[in-house]
Design an enzyme around this catalytic site. Structure first.
Site, PDB file in Angstrom:
ATOM      1  N   VAL A 233      43.487  37.305  53.180  1.00  0.00           N
ATOM      2  CA  VAL A 233      43.106  37.352  54.590  1.00  0.00           C
ATOM      3  C   VAL A 233      43.751  36.216  55.388  1.00  0.00           C
ATOM      4  O   VAL A 233      44.341  36.429  56.447  1.00  0.00           O
ATOM      5  CB  VAL A 233      41.555  37.299  54.709  1.00  0.00           C
ATOM      6  CG1 VAL A 233      41.119  36.989  56.127  1.00  0.00           C
ATOM      7  CG2 VAL A 233      40.965  38.631  54.259  1.00  0.00           C
TER       8      VAL A 233
ATOM      9  N   ASP B 212      44.808  24.918  52.107  1.00  0.00           N
ATOM     10  CA  ASP B 212      44.187  25.535  50.927  1.00  0.00           C
ATOM     11  C   ASP B 212      43.983  24.448  49.877  1.00  0.00           C
ATOM     12  O   ASP B 212      44.780  23.520  49.777  1.00  0.00           O
ATOM     13  CB  ASP B 212      45.083  26.653  50.362  1.00  0.00           C
ATOM     14  CG  ASP B 212      44.291  27.664  49.549  1.00  0.00           C
ATOM     15  OD1 ASP B 212      44.166  28.827  49.988  1.00  0.00           O
ATOM     16  OD2 ASP B 212      43.780  27.283  48.466  1.00  0.00           O
TER      17      ASP B 212
ATOM     18  N   ARG C  38      49.336  27.195  45.239  1.00  0.00           N
ATOM     19  CA  ARG C  38      49.514  28.170  46.329  1.00  0.00           C
ATOM     20  C   ARG C  38      50.286  27.527  47.495  1.00  0.00           C
ATOM     21  O   ARG C  38      51.211  28.126  48.045  1.00  0.00           O
ATOM     22  CB  ARG C  38      48.124  28.643  46.786  1.00  0.00           C
ATOM     23  CG  ARG C  38      48.097  29.544  48.009  1.00  0.00           C
ATOM     24  CD  ARG C  38      48.520  30.950  47.687  1.00  0.00           C
ATOM     25  NE  ARG C  38      48.192  31.891  48.738  1.00  0.00           N
ATOM     26  CZ  ARG C  38      48.883  32.986  48.974  1.00  0.00           C
ATOM     27  NH1 ARG C  38      49.946  33.297  48.244  1.00  0.00           N
ATOM     28  NH2 ARG C  38      48.519  33.817  49.931  1.00  0.00           N
TER      29      ARG C  38
ATOM     30  N   THR D   3      34.030  35.142  49.505  1.00  0.00           N
ATOM     31  CA  THR D   3      32.562  35.239  49.488  1.00  0.00           C
ATOM     32  C   THR D   3      32.182  36.201  48.352  1.00  0.00           C
ATOM     33  O   THR D   3      31.890  37.370  48.593  1.00  0.00           O
ATOM     34  CB  THR D   3      32.015  35.740  50.843  1.00  0.00           C
ATOM     35  OG1 THR D   3      32.835  36.806  51.320  1.00  0.00           O
ATOM     36  CG2 THR D   3      31.968  34.651  51.874  1.00  0.00           C
TER      37      THR D   3
ATOM     38  N   THR E 260      33.545  37.628  54.903  1.00  0.00           N
ATOM     39  CA  THR E 260      32.474  38.624  55.010  1.00  0.00           C
ATOM     40  C   THR E 260      31.162  38.020  54.518  1.00  0.00           C
ATOM     41  O   THR E 260      31.110  37.482  53.404  1.00  0.00           O
ATOM     42  CB  THR E 260      32.823  39.855  54.153  1.00  0.00           C
ATOM     43  OG1 THR E 260      34.127  40.281  54.529  1.00  0.00           O
ATOM     44  CG2 THR E 260      31.822  40.980  54.362  1.00  0.00           C
TER      45      THR E 260
ATOM     46  N   CYS F 112      35.621  43.511  47.956  1.00  0.00           N
ATOM     47  CA  CYS F 112      35.046  43.851  49.262  1.00  0.00           C
ATOM     48  C   CYS F 112      34.003  44.946  49.113  1.00  0.00           C
ATOM     49  O   CYS F 112      32.808  44.698  49.156  1.00  0.00           O
ATOM     50  CB  CYS F 112      36.141  44.298  50.223  1.00  0.00           C
ATOM     51  SG  CYS F 112      37.186  42.925  50.738  1.00  0.00           S
TER      52      CYS F 112
ATOM     53  N   ARG G 166      41.055  41.095  40.675  1.00  0.00           N
ATOM     54  CA  ARG G 166      39.668  40.634  40.729  1.00  0.00           C
ATOM     55  C   ARG G 166      38.687  41.803  40.829  1.00  0.00           C
ATOM     56  O   ARG G 166      38.864  42.707  41.628  1.00  0.00           O
ATOM     57  CB  ARG G 166      39.482  39.688  41.905  1.00  0.00           C
ATOM     58  CG  ARG G 166      40.181  38.362  41.677  1.00  0.00           C
ATOM     59  CD  ARG G 166      40.141  37.506  42.894  1.00  0.00           C
ATOM     60  NE  ARG G 166      40.824  38.138  44.019  1.00  0.00           N
ATOM     61  CZ  ARG G 166      40.803  37.646  45.251  1.00  0.00           C
ATOM     62  NH1 ARG G 166      40.121  36.567  45.521  1.00  0.00           N
ATOM     63  NH2 ARG G 166      41.463  38.254  46.212  1.00  0.00           N
TER      64      ARG G 166
HETATM   65  N1  LIG Z   1      41.068  40.822  50.649  1.00  0.00           N
HETATM   66  C1  LIG Z   1      40.588  41.719  51.468  1.00  0.00           C
HETATM   67  O1  LIG Z   1      40.952  42.871  51.437  1.00  0.00           O
HETATM   68  C2  LIG Z   1      39.604  41.362  52.530  1.00  0.00           C
HETATM   69  C3  LIG Z   1      39.496  42.181  53.665  1.00  0.00           C
HETATM   70  C4  LIG Z   1      38.583  41.846  54.646  1.00  0.00           C
HETATM   71  C5  LIG Z   1      37.768  40.726  54.467  1.00  0.00           C
HETATM   72  N2  LIG Z   1      37.860  39.973  53.344  1.00  0.00           N
HETATM   73  C6  LIG Z   1      37.001  38.808  53.232  1.00  0.00           C
HETATM   74  O2  LIG Z   1      37.770  37.672  53.582  1.00  0.00           O
HETATM   75  C7  LIG Z   1      37.381  36.545  52.799  1.00  0.00           C
HETATM   76  C8  LIG Z   1      38.573  35.974  52.066  1.00  0.00           C
HETATM   77  O3  LIG Z   1      39.035  36.947  51.144  1.00  0.00           O
HETATM   78  P1  LIG Z   1      40.474  36.878  50.474  1.00  0.00           P
HETATM   79  O4  LIG Z   1      40.695  38.185  49.828  1.00  0.00           O
HETATM   80  O5  LIG Z   1      41.499  36.377  51.431  1.00  0.00           O
HETATM   81  O6  LIG Z   1      40.219  35.768  49.359  1.00  0.00           O
HETATM   82  P2  LIG Z   1      41.325  35.097  48.422  1.00  0.00           P
HETATM   83  O7  LIG Z   1      40.619  34.732  47.187  1.00  0.00           O
HETATM   84  O8  LIG Z   1      42.551  35.931  48.385  1.00  0.00           O
HETATM   85  O9  LIG Z   1      41.735  33.777  49.191  1.00  0.00           O
HETATM   86  C9  LIG Z   1      40.890  32.745  49.434  1.00  0.00           C
HETATM   87  C10 LIG Z   1      41.682  31.444  49.490  1.00  0.00           C
HETATM   88  O10 LIG Z   1      40.765  30.435  49.848  1.00  0.00           O
HETATM   89  C11 LIG Z   1      41.058  29.283  49.081  1.00  0.00           C
HETATM   90  N3  LIG Z   1      39.866  28.468  49.049  1.00  0.00           N
HETATM   91  C12 LIG Z   1      38.734  28.625  48.313  1.00  0.00           C
HETATM   92  N4  LIG Z   1      37.854  27.654  48.604  1.00  0.00           N
HETATM   93  C13 LIG Z   1      38.433  26.859  49.537  1.00  0.00           C
HETATM   94  C14 LIG Z   1      38.021  25.715  50.237  1.00  0.00           C
HETATM   95  N5  LIG Z   1      36.831  25.155  50.037  1.00  0.00           N
HETATM   96  N6  LIG Z   1      38.884  25.152  51.115  1.00  0.00           N
HETATM   97  C15 LIG Z   1      40.096  25.685  51.323  1.00  0.00           C
HETATM   98  N7  LIG Z   1      40.547  26.795  50.697  1.00  0.00           N
HETATM   99  C16 LIG Z   1      39.719  27.359  49.814  1.00  0.00           C
HETATM  100  C17 LIG Z   1      41.497  29.826  47.741  1.00  0.00           C
HETATM  101  O11 LIG Z   1      42.262  28.862  47.044  1.00  0.00           O
HETATM  102  C18 LIG Z   1      42.299  31.056  48.150  1.00  0.00           C
HETATM  103  O12 LIG Z   1      43.673  30.758  48.334  1.00  0.00           O
HETATM  104  C19 LIG Z   1      36.254  37.038  51.891  1.00  0.00           C
HETATM  105  O13 LIG Z   1      35.024  36.825  52.532  1.00  0.00           O
HETATM  106  C20 LIG Z   1      36.516  38.528  51.827  1.00  0.00           C
HETATM  107  O14 LIG Z   1      35.335  39.254  51.560  1.00  0.00           O
HETATM  108  C21 LIG Z   1      38.785  40.250  52.394  1.00  0.00           C
END
Ligand SMILES: NC(=O)c1ccc[n+]([C@@H]2O[C@H](COP(=O)([O-])OP(=O)(O)OC[C@H]3O[C@@H](n4cnc5c(N)ncnc54)[C@H](O)[C@@H]3O)[C@@H](O)[C@H]2O)c1
Length: 420
Positions: A12, A30, A35, A81, A116, A256, A327
């Site tokens: 995201v 990050d 990364r 989340t 989310t 999700c 995942r």
């Molecule tokens: N992937 C999807 O399709 C999607 C779509 C819509 C919404 N979401 C929501 O968006 C959010 C993020 O999802 P994602 O898929 O991008 O997750 P992800 O795991 O791909 O990425 C999260 C990133 O956050 C970093 N991170 C974790 N803790 C951290 C912190 N304390 N400080 C800084 N960086 C930190 C991780 O290293 C990782 O690079 C979630 O709530 C998810 O439910 C995801």
């Protein structure tokens, strides 16, 4: 122009940061140093943002150092989340990210959450952390917003800027500012919700609705299997009605759709309502892996295979097609169930990372399965490389009389022995 920091550069955060980076200065932060190093080299392992797109986002820079985001005025939080082993929300990353932002929060700053969550989480969980760590007062010294993300990994058509975005803010003025911020990059437009809670609830029900619709298809598929009729044929017929929704049966994995409903049910239970429909959909969907494995085993027995010494090839391990994300893949349920039946299972996946598959699931991916070697082939995830193959190429992996299970029904009718 205010400077933005995006906290969490995953599926995201990175595409969002890149979209802003084409127009203005933005810093991606990050905690994952690897990364950050890869992104500085122009490499996005999620394959959501290409090297060219990263280069075109000339305003975007990356850091894993808190000092790098200290002079920003807008913080957008896009951290995971997940749920824990008891299927309750694990807000640890969100709390940790809020602590990080709290350390650099200044008078007038805005913190926008995109992760989310359940309705209320931003103001009840995140804002108190920001207040505590920064010593600043909410809606006086600093403000909050919530704008859920709707991207669909692997989908090159619906991208962050081409999907309408819901926005919200902690005061009417901040809601306007948050909305204008997103409107500057989202070509599909924005929808300003009346409150942060409304925006939070909107996101979580989008995925809950999808989960339930797929659960209905899965239940229908189990009924039609007993009736010996093909679910996909029924759906094609019913789909000719203008208001019949085009959902298909399948495994519901990823982080999700199979996860977000638990955020809503958790909050519902906390306020004394015990959800029945949402959890019943979750039960149906969580049971599909073992069900599909049992269907395959029945077909193998009927075809004369000795299950306990059989070899099964599973094609695709990621949680969905054309995406490297492993995942919470529910293909693992099929594999574990087949192994429980005594099958020896090989798994191949041209999108998945072998080291991650090994680390997460103890599965060593087979790069080139041997033709003629398997009693059954379970086409779990129809990546374009697999779905594009004629079925006779897939059958080439099978022994005589081998069983081909096309889980998602991507092969032409009649070419597989089984589908959901
Ligand atoms: N992937 C999807 O399709 C999607 C779509 C819509 C919404 N979401 C929501 O968006 C959010 C993020 O999802 P994602 O898929 O991008 O997750 P992800 O795991 O791909 O990425 C999260 C990133 O956050 C970093 N991170 C974790 N803790 C951290 C912190 N304390 N400080 C800084 N960086 C930190 C991780 O290293 C990782 O690079 C979630 O709530 C998810 O439910 C995801």
């Amino acid at each position: 122009m205010k400077k933005i920091a995006v906290i969490g550069l995953g599926y995201v955060g990175l595409p969002l940061a890149a979209a802003f980076g084409e127009k203005r200065e933005i810093i991606g932060f990050d905690i994952n140093k690897k990364r950050i190093a890869e992104l500085k080299d122009g490499v996005d392992f999620t394959r959501e943002v290409s090297r060219e797109e990263l280069a075109a986002a000339s305003g975007l820079s990356f850091t894993d150092n808190l000092e790098g985001i200290r002079d920003c005025q807008i913080y957008i939080v896009t951290v995971p989340t997940p749920i824990d082993e008891f299927k309750t929300p694990d807000l640890t990353p969100l709390v940790k990210a809020s602590e990080t932002v709290g350390k650099v929060l200044k008078q007038g700053d805005i913190v926008i959450y995109e992760s989310t969550v359940y309705p209320g989480a931003t103001e009840e969980v995140c804002v108190p952390v920001l207040e505590k760590v920064s010593g600043l007062a909410f809606n006086k010294d600093f403000f909050a917003g919530y704008s859920p993300e709707r991207i669909n990994p692997g989908d090159k058509e619906h991208r962050v800027t081409s999907i309408m975005k819901v926005t919200s803010g902690s005061t009417p003025d901040i809601a306007d500012e948050v909305d204008a911020l997103y409107a500057s990059v989202i070509t599909a437009g924005t929808h300003k919700a009346s409150s942060i809670k409304v925006a939070e609830a909107a996101k979580v029900i989008e995925n809950t609705q999808r989960d339930l619709n797929i659960a209905l298809m899965n239940e229908l598929s189990m009924i039609f299997s007993r009736l010996k009729i093909d679910t996909h044929e029924v759906l094609a017929a019913a789909g000719t009605k203008w208001n019949f929704l085009p959902f298909k049966p399948g495994l519901v994995g990823g982080h999700c759709i199979g996860v977000d409903p638990y955020y809503l049910t958790h909050k519902a239970q906390a306020i004394g309502y015990h959800p029945e429909i949402i959890l019943s959909g979750r039960r149906v969907n969580d049971n599909m892996g073992p069900y599909a494995a049992a269907e395959l085993v029945k077909a193998m027995i009927k075809a004369g295979h000795t299950v306990a010494s059989s070899r099964v090839l599973v094609m695709g391990l990621t949680f969905k097609e054309n995406c490297p994300d492993l995942r919470n893949t529910r293909v693992i349920d099929v594999i574990r169930e087949l192994e429980d039946f005594g099958c020896s299972v090989d798994v191949t996946d041209c999108w998945a990372d072998n080291a991650e598959a090994e680390h997460e699931y103890g599965i060593s991916l087979v790069e080139s399965p041997k033709p003629g070697d398997y009693d059954a082939l379970f086409l779990a995830v129809p990546h374009r490389e697999y779905a594009g193959k004629p079925s006779k190429e897939l059958r080439a992996y099978l022994k005589d009389n081998g069983v081909l299970f096309d889980l998602k029904g991507v092969l032409p009718l009649g070419e597989a022995d089984l589908r959901l």
